[in-house]
Design an enzyme around this catalytic site. Structure first.
Site, PDB file in Angstrom:
ATOM      1  CB  ILE A  82      19.149 -10.641   2.275  1.00 16.88           C
ATOM      2  CG1 ILE A  82      18.233  -9.559   2.844  1.00 16.88           C
ATOM      3  CG2 ILE A  82      18.745 -12.009   2.831  1.00 16.88           C
ATOM      4  CD1 ILE A  82      16.798  -9.624   2.369  1.00 16.88           C
TER       5      ILE A  82
ATOM      6  CB  SER B 265      23.003  -1.379  -9.141  1.00 17.42           C
ATOM      7  OG  SER B 265      22.188  -2.352  -8.530  1.00 17.42           O
ATOM      8  CG  ASN B 266      21.293  -0.424  -3.097  1.00 16.33           C
ATOM      9  OD1 ASN B 266      21.843   0.613  -2.704  1.00 16.33           O
ATOM     10  ND2 ASN B 266      20.261  -0.944  -2.465  1.00 16.33           N
TER      11      ASN B 266
ATOM     12  CB  SER C 210       8.663  -9.402  -0.706  1.00 14.93           C
ATOM     13  OG  SER C 210       8.083  -8.429   0.116  1.00 14.93           O
TER      14      SER C 210
ATOM     15  CE1 TYR D 254      11.024  -5.305  -4.111  1.00 16.08           C
ATOM     16  CE2 TYR D 254       9.124  -4.812  -2.722  1.00 16.08           C
ATOM     17  CZ  TYR D 254      10.276  -5.529  -2.956  1.00 16.08           C
ATOM     18  OH  TYR D 254      10.682  -6.472  -2.064  1.00 16.08           O
TER      19      TYR D 254
ATOM     20  CE  LYS E  32      11.514  -9.065  -4.648  1.00 14.08           C
ATOM     21  NZ  LYS E  32      12.773  -9.741  -4.994  1.00 14.08           N
TER      22      LYS E  32
ATOM     23  CE1 TYR F 100      13.969 -14.161   1.689  1.00 20.99           C
ATOM     24  CE2 TYR F 100      14.566 -11.993   0.843  1.00 20.99           C
ATOM     25  CZ  TYR F 100      14.740 -13.359   0.863  1.00 20.99           C
ATOM     26  OH  TYR F 100      15.690 -13.913   0.066  1.00 20.99           O
TER      27      TYR F 100
ATOM     28  CG  ASN G  45       9.392  -5.376   7.263  1.00 19.61           C
ATOM     29  OD1 ASN G  45       8.425  -6.041   6.901  1.00 19.61           O
ATOM     30  ND2 ASN G  45       9.511  -4.098   6.974  1.00 19.61           N
TER      31      ASN G  45
ATOM     32  CG  ASN H 113      14.087  -0.746   3.611  1.00 23.54           C
ATOM     33  OD1 ASN H 113      14.934  -0.901   2.744  1.00 23.54           O
ATOM     34  ND2 ASN H 113      12.827  -1.060   3.413  1.00 23.54           N
TER      35      ASN H 113
ATOM     36  NE  ARG I 137       5.420  -2.746   6.872  1.00 23.49           N
ATOM     37  CZ  ARG I 137       4.319  -2.009   6.919  1.00 23.49           C
ATOM     38  NH1 ARG I 137       3.398  -2.255   7.835  1.00 23.49           N
ATOM     39  NH2 ARG I 137       4.122  -1.030   6.048  1.00 23.49           N
TER      40      ARG I 137
HETATM   41  C1  UD1 Z   1       8.915  -2.576   1.933  1.00 23.02           C
HETATM   42  C2  UD1 Z   1       8.127  -3.561   1.136  1.00 23.02           C
HETATM   43  C3  UD1 Z   1       8.740  -4.915   1.262  1.00 23.02           C
HETATM   44  C4  UD1 Z   1      10.144  -4.859   0.775  1.00 23.02           C
HETATM   45  C5  UD1 Z   1      10.911  -3.824   1.549  1.00 23.02           C
HETATM   46  C6  UD1 Z   1      12.265  -3.719   0.883  1.00 23.02           C
HETATM   47  C7  UD1 Z   1       5.757  -3.287   0.819  1.00 23.02           C
HETATM   48  C8  UD1 Z   1       4.424  -3.282   1.456  1.00 23.02           C
HETATM   49  N1  UD1 Z   1       6.775  -3.560   1.621  1.00 23.02           N
HETATM   50  O1  UD1 Z   1       8.758  -2.955   3.279  1.00 23.02           O
HETATM   51  O2  UD1 Z   1       8.045  -5.840   0.502  1.00 23.02           O
HETATM   52  O3  UD1 Z   1      10.744  -6.101   0.853  1.00 23.02           O
HETATM   53  O4  UD1 Z   1      10.237  -2.581   1.498  1.00 23.02           O
HETATM   54  O5  UD1 Z   1      12.687  -2.462   0.682  1.00 23.02           O
HETATM   55  O6  UD1 Z   1       5.892  -3.087  -0.355  1.00 23.02           O
HETATM   56  N2  UD1 Z   1       9.094   3.846   8.228  1.00 23.02           N
HETATM   57  C9  UD1 Z   1       9.130   5.065   8.871  1.00 23.02           C
HETATM   58  N3  UD1 Z   1      10.151   5.903   8.581  1.00 23.02           N
HETATM   59  C10 UD1 Z   1      11.135   5.612   7.679  1.00 23.02           C
HETATM   60  C11 UD1 Z   1      11.089   4.365   7.016  1.00 23.02           C
HETATM   61  C12 UD1 Z   1      10.054   3.503   7.307  1.00 23.02           C
HETATM   62  O7  UD1 Z   1       8.259   5.370   9.682  1.00 23.02           O
HETATM   63  O8  UD1 Z   1      12.023   6.435   7.446  1.00 23.02           O
HETATM   64  C13 UD1 Z   1       8.024   2.897   8.556  1.00 23.02           C
HETATM   65  C14 UD1 Z   1       7.152   2.507   7.383  1.00 23.02           C
HETATM   66  O9  UD1 Z   1       6.055   3.382   7.275  1.00 23.02           O
HETATM   67  C15 UD1 Z   1       6.732   1.090   7.783  1.00 23.02           C
HETATM   68  C16 UD1 Z   1       7.926   0.572   8.584  1.00 23.02           C
HETATM   69  O10 UD1 Z   1       8.653   1.716   8.983  1.00 23.02           O
HETATM   70  O11 UD1 Z   1       5.632   1.141   8.620  1.00 23.02           O
HETATM   71  C17 UD1 Z   1       8.827  -0.333   7.781  1.00 23.02           C
HETATM   72  O12 UD1 Z   1       9.157   0.310   6.562  1.00 23.02           O
HETATM   73  P1  UD1 Z   1      10.291  -0.243   5.589  1.00 23.02           P
HETATM   74  O13 UD1 Z   1      11.504  -0.584   6.372  1.00 23.02           O
HETATM   75  O14 UD1 Z   1      10.428   0.745   4.473  1.00 23.02           O
HETATM   76  O15 UD1 Z   1       9.699  -1.602   5.057  1.00 23.02           O
HETATM   77  P2  UD1 Z   1       8.287  -1.935   4.385  1.00 23.02           P
HETATM   78  O16 UD1 Z   1       7.681  -0.750   3.763  1.00 23.02           O
HETATM   79  O17 UD1 Z   1       7.490  -2.679   5.387  1.00 23.02           O
END
Ligand code: UD1
Length: 330
Positions: free
Chosen positions: A14, A36-37, A128, A153, A157, A181, A183, A203, A235
């Site tokens: 971002i 670092s990332n 977040s 984490y 925040k 934010y 997603n 993610n 989301r």
């Molecule tokens: C999480 C955090 C958010 C943070 C973000 C940054 C929580 C609740 N949410 O977002 O605050 O800013 O990470 O890293 O703490 N999914 C799959 N398969 C995957 C990856 C994700 O099915 O391989 C699904 C997850 O179950 C979720 C959706 O995709 O339903 C989004 O996941 P992700 O992109 O990891 O974001 P959040 O978990 O919503």
């Protein structure tokens, strides 16, 4: 004379998109990042997009000595946008102290040293929707209660927001806008910057793109037994450039003293929720690529559904997300 803005974590996802928007809005940007990332090549990519090389210093904000000497060199900083933080939910559960130290010490150092150096701080903070946990009411607005964090984490925040809220009460030189934010997804239209995590992505969208590109063999969909239309989590996916633009608007609001209180909070989302399967289908339809995915068990700590009430950002910031997840009807 361009106003100088410090962007911490400006080589990250971002952060880099925000640097582009800042430069294109006439600001001078200096980035600090410990890489670092993120990768240093992002700095060159930003220059390719805007024609302006941002200042860059490889620096860990937890190193107060180096941070102090950095800020001494830049007493003319007019605003700080603070992105630098760890953000992997799962890793934070396994290594909470790493998260508390990094995400909180860096913030405290920044605030303390900026105060010591008498920098007037217009501070935009990267928060977040995780602070809402599983909301009681959807869409969720900024007055919704902050719930017990589901992960260290998320807790960093929440604590960071509290640190900022408490500090603005006593520091007359500090004004803060916390941006919550939903997603963030997508990449700059140039294709030169985007979401480039080091190692396997946590993610959804980078996992989708890396699966499509053959870097990952299969995408796991974490659970299809949620109480949603197709059983997968919902989301609010917001385009990263829309998000970046909101930072410039928030910063200008502080610089122009248009903020109503010294600490303000805004949701940044589209106002619409989509399921994981809708995201996958949308990606398949737009790119024409079939994704290899499988349904697996739920991921610990995931909430079922969340999307934003964006009224406050629309009305007060005058900002609205321009893009949504296409195509509209799947
Ligand atoms: C999480 C955090 C958010 C943070 C973000 C940054 C929580 C609740 N949410 O977002 O605050 O800013 O990470 O890293 O703490 N999914 C799959 N398969 C995957 C990856 C994700 O099915 O391989 C699904 C997850 O179950 C979720 C959706 O995709 O339903 C989004 O996941 P992700 O992109 O990891 O974001 P959040 O978990 O919503």
């Amino acid at each position: 004379m361009k106003q100088k803005i410090l962007v911490t974590g400006g080589a990250g996802y971002i952060g880099s998109h925000t640097v582009v928007e800042l430069q294109q809005s006439g600001f001078e940007v200096i980035i600090v990042d410990n890489l670092s990332n993120s990768q240093k090549s992002v700095i060159n990519s930003i220059e390719k997009i805007t024609g302006i090389k941002p200042g860059f210093e490889e620096l860990d904000l937890c190193d107060s000595v180096k941070l102090e000497s950095f800020l001494k060199k830049h007493p003319d900083i007019k605003g700080i946008i603070h992105f630098a933080a760890y953000k992997a939910v799962g890793e934070s559960v396994n290594n909470p102290l790493k998260y508390y130290r990094n995400n909180l010490v860096s913030l405290i150092n920044l605030l303390e040293i900026a105060k010591k150096e008498e920098i007037d701080v217009n501070f935009v903070f990267s928060s977040s929707c995780t602070v809402y946990g599983e909301p009681d009411k959807l869409p969720v607005d900024e007055n919704a209660p902050v719930k017990k964090a589901m992960s260290p984490y998320g807790n960093t925040k929440q604590i960071a927001e509290e640190i900022l809220y408490d500090t603005v009460q006593s520091e007359r030189n500090l004004k803060v806008i916390a941006l919550r934010y939903f997603n963030p997804i997508g990449a700059h239209e140039s294709g030169l910057i985007g979401e480039l995590p080091i190692g396997p992505p946590d993610n959804l969208v980078p996992f989708i793109t890396q699966t499509a590109a053959g870097i990952r063999s299969q995408l796991s969909v974490f659970g299809n037994d949620y109480n949603t239309l197709d059983g997968t989590c919902i989301r609010d996916y917001i385009y990263v450039v829309d998000l970046a633009k909101a930072h410039v608007i928030a910063l200008k609001r502080l610089l122009d003293n248009r903020n109503i209180t010294p600490y303000e909070v805004f949701n940044l989302g589209t106002g619409t929720g989509n399921t994981v399967l809708e995201v996958i289908k949308s990606f398949e339809q737009v790119t024409g690529n079939k994704l290899n995915y499988t349904i697996t068990k739920r991921r610990a700590g995931d909430i079922e559904k969340v999307w934003a009430d964006t009224q406050r950002a629309n009305d007060i910031l005058g900002w609205t997300a321009e893009k949504d997840l296409l195509p509209k009807k799947i």
